[in-house]
Design a protein around this motif. Structure first.
Motif, PDB file in Angstrom:
ATOM      1  N   ARG A 130     -18.432  10.237 -27.234  1.00 33.89           N
ATOM      2  CA  ARG A 130     -18.659   9.982 -28.665  1.00 33.89           C
ATOM      3  C   ARG A 130     -19.518  11.080 -29.289  1.00 33.89           C
ATOM      4  O   ARG A 130     -19.281  11.489 -30.431  1.00 33.89           O
ATOM      5  CB  ARG A 130     -19.297   8.615 -28.864  1.00 33.89           C
ATOM      6  CG  ARG A 130     -18.326   7.462 -28.658  1.00 33.89           C
ATOM      7  CD  ARG A 130     -18.911   6.133 -29.109  1.00 33.89           C
ATOM      8  NE  ARG A 130     -20.053   5.714 -28.318  1.00 33.89           N
ATOM      9  CZ  ARG A 130     -19.982   5.040 -27.172  1.00 33.89           C
ATOM     10  NH1 ARG A 130     -18.814   4.702 -26.690  1.00 33.89           N
ATOM     11  NH2 ARG A 130     -21.081   4.699 -26.521  1.00 33.89           N
ATOM     12  N   ASP A 131     -20.513  11.589 -28.552  1.00 34.65           N
ATOM     13  CA  ASP A 131     -21.341  12.684 -29.065  1.00 34.65           C
ATOM     14  C   ASP A 131     -20.504  13.944 -29.293  1.00 34.65           C
ATOM     15  O   ASP A 131     -20.684  14.635 -30.299  1.00 34.65           O
ATOM     16  CB  ASP A 131     -22.483  12.989 -28.096  1.00 34.65           C
ATOM     17  CG  ASP A 131     -23.523  11.892 -28.039  1.00 34.65           C
ATOM     18  OD1 ASP A 131     -23.528  11.016 -28.933  1.00 34.65           O
ATOM     19  OD2 ASP A 131     -24.329  11.884 -27.075  1.00 34.65           O
ATOM     20  N   ASP A 134     -18.462  13.393 -32.391  1.00 32.48           N
ATOM     21  CA  ASP A 134     -19.294  13.522 -33.589  1.00 32.48           C
ATOM     22  C   ASP A 134     -19.571  14.985 -33.906  1.00 32.48           C
ATOM     23  O   ASP A 134     -19.524  15.393 -35.072  1.00 32.48           O
ATOM     24  CB  ASP A 134     -20.621  12.776 -33.413  1.00 32.48           C
ATOM     25  CG  ASP A 134     -20.454  11.270 -33.397  1.00 32.48           C
ATOM     26  OD1 ASP A 134     -19.376  10.776 -33.794  1.00 32.48           O
ATOM     27  OD2 ASP A 134     -21.401  10.575 -32.955  1.00 32.48           O
ATOM     28  N   ARG A 137     -16.506  16.503 -35.349  1.00 30.49           N
ATOM     29  CA  ARG A 137     -16.351  16.077 -36.738  1.00 30.49           C
ATOM     30  C   ARG A 137     -17.285  16.875 -37.655  1.00 30.49           C
ATOM     31  O   ARG A 137     -16.877  17.333 -38.723  1.00 30.49           O
ATOM     32  CB  ARG A 137     -16.625  14.585 -36.868  1.00 30.49           C
ATOM     33  CG  ARG A 137     -16.304  14.038 -38.258  1.00 30.49           C
ATOM     34  CD  ARG A 137     -16.825  12.642 -38.490  1.00 30.49           C
ATOM     35  NE  ARG A 137     -18.279  12.709 -38.604  1.00 30.49           N
ATOM     36  CZ  ARG A 137     -19.137  12.037 -37.854  1.00 30.49           C
ATOM     37  NH1 ARG A 137     -18.721  11.218 -36.940  1.00 30.49           N
ATOM     38  NH2 ARG A 137     -20.437  12.167 -38.015  1.00 30.49           N
TER      39      ARG A 137
END
Length: 155
Positions: A130-131, A134, A137
């Motif tokens: 997820r990091d 992110d 993104r």
């Protein structure tokens, strides 16, 4: 009743399966289904499988970063974003090396992998995924802002 010998054999085999299945207690069937579901979940949460996913996501991020550097996007970025991005990607790489080391220590068998899942290694790998997502993104948002500003001058 039966037109061929093959149909007769099929009927006998079907009847035998019906008898065998009726003898198996329903609790045993439920326990088998629960065990099968547990094994599927453990396989999906295996640290080795998640680590491959993490490495693929990191490779994708590094390709996008290289593209941003080659196209001059990172040079046009503000220094705060560049410094923060450099710190974040360094932190993620360090975390990945730690997780990879822990994953290699669990490569002794399925019971060690289940123990690693129980101790939270898979959760930490998922958090790292997820990091990376992110960070990717954030890079894409920064790229879009710079391109918008570049083409805004053409108006």
């Amino acid at each position: 009743m039966f037109s061929t010998l093959q149909e007769y054999h099929q009927a006998i085999i079907s009847a035998a399966w019906m008898i065998i299945l009726s003898l198996i207690p329903q609790d045993l069937v439920r326990a088998g289904a629960i065990l099968f579901g547990f094994l599927i979940c453990v396989h999906a949460m295996r640290p080795r499988t998640l680590m491959k996913t993490l490495q693929l996501r990191l490779s994708s991020l590094e390709e996008k970063l290289q593209d941003a550097v080659d196209s001059g996007i990172m040079r046009q970025s503000d220094t705060i974003f560049t410094n923060q991005f450099t710190r974040d990607i360094g932190r993620i790489r360090y975390t990945i090396f730690e997780l990879y080391e822990r994953m290699l220590m669990t490569s002794g068998g399925i019971f060690q992998e289940v123990k690693a899942v129980w101790e939270g290694l898979s959760l930490k790998i998922n958090q790292c995924i997820r990091d990376v997502d992110d960070l990717e993104r954030d890079l894409e948002i920064n790229r879009a802002k710079i391109l918008k500003n570049r083409y805004h001058l053409w108006k």
